[in-house]
Design an enzyme around this catalytic site. Structure first.
Site, PDB file in Angstrom:
ATOM      1  N   ASP A   1       0.858  -1.180   0.000  1.00 43.40           N
ATOM      2  CA  ASP A   1       0.000   0.000   0.000  1.00 43.40           C
ATOM      3  C   ASP A   1       0.898   1.235   0.000  1.00 43.40           C
ATOM      4  OD1 ASP A   1      -2.931   1.065   0.503  1.00 43.40           O
ATOM      5  OD2 ASP A   1      -1.609   2.247   1.783  1.00 43.40           O
TER       6      ASP A   1
ATOM      7  N   GLU B   1       1.028   5.637   0.252  1.00 48.62           N
ATOM      8  CA  GLU B   1       0.404   6.939   0.487  1.00 48.62           C
ATOM      9  C   GLU B   1       1.135   7.930  -0.406  1.00 48.62           C
ATOM     10  OE1 GLU B   1      -2.148   5.047   2.857  1.00 48.62           O
ATOM     11  OE2 GLU B   1      -2.314   7.109   2.097  1.00 48.62           O
TER      12      GLU B   1
ATOM     13  N   HIS C   1      -5.484   4.874   6.341  1.00 51.78           N
ATOM     14  CA  HIS C   1      -4.733   5.653   5.348  1.00 51.78           C
ATOM     15  C   HIS C   1      -3.265   5.811   5.743  1.00 51.78           C
ATOM     16  CE1 HIS C   1      -8.215   6.576   2.916  1.00 51.78           C
ATOM     17  NE2 HIS C   1      -8.868   6.943   4.001  1.00 51.78           N
TER      18      HIS C   1
ATOM     19  N   ASP D   1      -2.788  -0.262   6.373  1.00 55.22           N
ATOM     20  CA  ASP D   1      -3.670  -0.607   5.248  1.00 55.22           C
ATOM     21  C   ASP D   1      -3.214  -1.892   4.569  1.00 55.22           C
ATOM     22  OD1 ASP D   1      -4.838   2.613   3.923  1.00 55.22           O
ATOM     23  OD2 ASP D   1      -4.949   1.695   5.907  1.00 55.22           O
TER      24      ASP D   1
END
Length: 565
Positions: free
Chosen positions: A26, A28, A167, A172
């Site tokens: 994941d 960001e 998030h 995540d």
């Protein structure tokens, strides 16, 4: 047995899922567009046989400020990433961690898109690992009666994840691990037992899914307009245009739609938004603006106008030709916008004709630099050795600019002469390359001059005959569509045109296109204006191209002897 039968090998059947190592990742980021935004955090969990075998987590300095809205969502601030490594230092470690695994992500197109772009920025080969998207799997293996949507938080709660998505990349990724295991357990009930079968299961979108999604076309209007497929998070997946929106959208749910890319899009779509337009031209312009502005993942054409290239002269005492993506200043000599390939080909033609220097060294009028082979063979005036002064070289630059902006005859005749020499000596491959360079230059010069002429004309009002009667009217101001209307059949169009001119949006005056998006819209308008059914109503000022410009050379690129063989 005979007849060409061969027993499948174990490799062709795939690896049992219990023996596959999955790397659930994941990211960001600072935004949604991989080519315009940076990565702020990477989190990954390696699992095999249902057990965690490794974790990877790091903040990343994106090299740009983080939008406050993103900070509110992720909690990641500029201070947090100030001392973090940049992606060039992080990427090799992550790729080593994920080596030999099957990558897994929730909405994998987003995360993989950023990782691929990071590889491009770092001049690193993307290893092309197999990828599993848990969104796609969830759409195949869960029903609306079970869960309202396929967001990560919803799926994590449904499958009982001990970690709540927040998030942040590692949390995540940990939640996605639980979702992956829950989905794999369901997939085994469909006979999926190996990685090869899982990949095929993810790719296949059965006809029943298309039938189930047909309700998305219900109630749509039979009008010209733009349609936008949106997912559960209301993000635009795909943008299209049609003179009959309802009929076009319905076609996506028929057996005639065989494009895997769009069938994958349909799997993620949850609703269709329609923007009604006066006629097909307004719809086409609206589509162009929406695609370049929103960059939906399943669109390809017109998505990145900022990636288009310009041919221009560098700003230095001894200018040279260069290809750049920076839009030109008003009045600056240039060609474009174009693809990088066409721009480079056009430069090849100009350099064949003009004694403009080709080296990339930044030369100084105060000190000399080493010469190159082009100077030694007489193909360059050697400003590096001060064999030509700044004022005399400025004349060469002006002549080069004139060939780009106005009369291309010097380039066309010089390259045509070289073509004849190469063809006569039967160097057909070299001649073909020169012919293509000349064709690219003339086409780009003509396009550039047409765009400048349209933008410089100010306001143009035109109308085309509409099917069923009436007129499709457009008010164009400085190369942008400012207003559109369709007049009723058998009605006097002038009152509608006067009203449209009074209400059309104001456009900042310009004598030339200001960027590639402006150029793309202007080209669309030029195509419409060239239609035989379109008539000019009024032109504010002069709308023309140079009488000695590139347009007169269109279609005159010489053929080679070998072309007729």
């Amino acid at each position: 047995m005979s007849g060409g039968y061969s027993q499948p090998t174990l490799d062709s059947l795939g690896t049992p899922l219990s023996e596959v190592t999955f790397c659930v990742v994941d990211l960001e980021t600072t935004g949604l567009a991989a080519d315009a935004c940076g990565i702020t955090e990477i989190g990954a969990v390696k699992v095999k046989g249902g057990k965690v075998v490794g974790e990877f987590a790091t903040l990343v300095d994106p090299g740009e400020p983080i939008d406050p809205r993103v900070t509110r969502l992720t909690g990641i601030t500029d201070d947090m990433v100030a001392d973090a490594p940049q992606i060039g230092a992080v990427l090799p470690s992550f790729l080593e961690f994920a080596s030999g695994t099957t990558l897994v992500a929730h909405n994998a197109g987003f995360d993989i898109g950023f990782l691929r772009h990071a590889c491009e920025l770092c001049d690193t080969r993307w290893p092309r690992p197999p990828v599993v998207d848990t969104v796609v799997l969830a759409r195949r293996l869960t029903e609306k009666s079970e869960i309202p949507n396929r967001r990560l938080g919803t799926l994590a709660r449904f499958f009982g994840s001990p970690v709540t998505p927040n998030h942040r990349a590692l949390d995540d990724a940990r939640a996605t691990v639980t979702v992956l295991h829950g989905l794999i357990e369901r997939a085994t009930g469909h006979g999926v037992t190996t990685d090869a079968e899982l990949a095929e299961f993810c790719r296949a979108i059965p006809s029943e899914l298309q039938r189930r999604k047909r309700h998305l076309a219900d109630g749509l209007p039979h009008v010209p307009g733009v349609y936008i497929f949106r997912d559960a998070d209301d993000r635009a997946l795909y943008i299209g245009v049609s003179v009959d929106v309802a009929a076009r959208v319905r076609s996506y749910f028929s057996a005639a739609e065989q494009r895997r890319r769009l069938r994958d899009m349909i799997a993620s779509a949850e609703r269709v938004e329609v923007i009604e337009c006066a006629h097909r031209l307004e719809a086409g312009v609206a589509e162009l603006r929406l695609i370049s502005g929103g960059k939906p993942p399943y669109n390809r054409a017109a998505k990145f106008p900022e990636h288009r290239s310009w041919v221009r002269l560098t700003d230095e005492p001894y200018p040279r030709l260069s290809v750049t993506r920076r839009p030109p200043e008003p009045g600056e000599p240039r060609l474009g916008p174009a693809s990088g390939t066409q721009a480079q080909a056009a430069i090849g033609a100009i350099e064949e004709a003009m004694p403009i220097r080709q080296c990339r060294t930044r030369l100084s009028p105060k000190r000399t630099s080493p010469s190159c082979i082009l100077g030694e063979i007489g193909r360059c005036p050697e400003p590096c050795r001060h064999a030509v002064g700044v004022e005399e070289y400025a004349r060469i630059a002006r002549e080069t600019a004139a060939a780009m902006d106005g009369d291309p005859t010097p380039v066309a005749e010089a390259v045509a002469g070289r073509l004849a020499e190469l063809s006569e000596s039967e160097r057909f491959e070299a001649a073909a390359a020169k012919r293509d360079e000349l064709g690219a230059f003339l086409a780009l010069a003509a396009s550039t001059q047409r765009l400048r002429g349209l933008v410089g004309a100010g306001e143009i009002v035109a109308a085309g005959r509409a099917k069923g009667g009436g007129w499709e009217v457009a008010v164009i101001r400085h190369g942008l569509l400012a207003g559109a209307v369709r007049t009723p059949p058998r009605a006097d169009p002038m009152p509608y045109i006067d009203r449209l001119k009074a209400t059309a949006r104001a456009v900042e005056p310009s004598s030339d296109v200001v960027d590639a998006a402006h150029a793309a819209e202007a080209r669309l308008l030029l195509e419409w204006l060239a239609r035989p059914e379109v008539r000019l109503v009024s032109v504010e000022s002069e709308w023309s191209c140079p009488v000695d410009g590139a347009e007169r050379w269109t279609g005159t690129v010489p053929m080679l002897k070998s072309d007729s063989r």
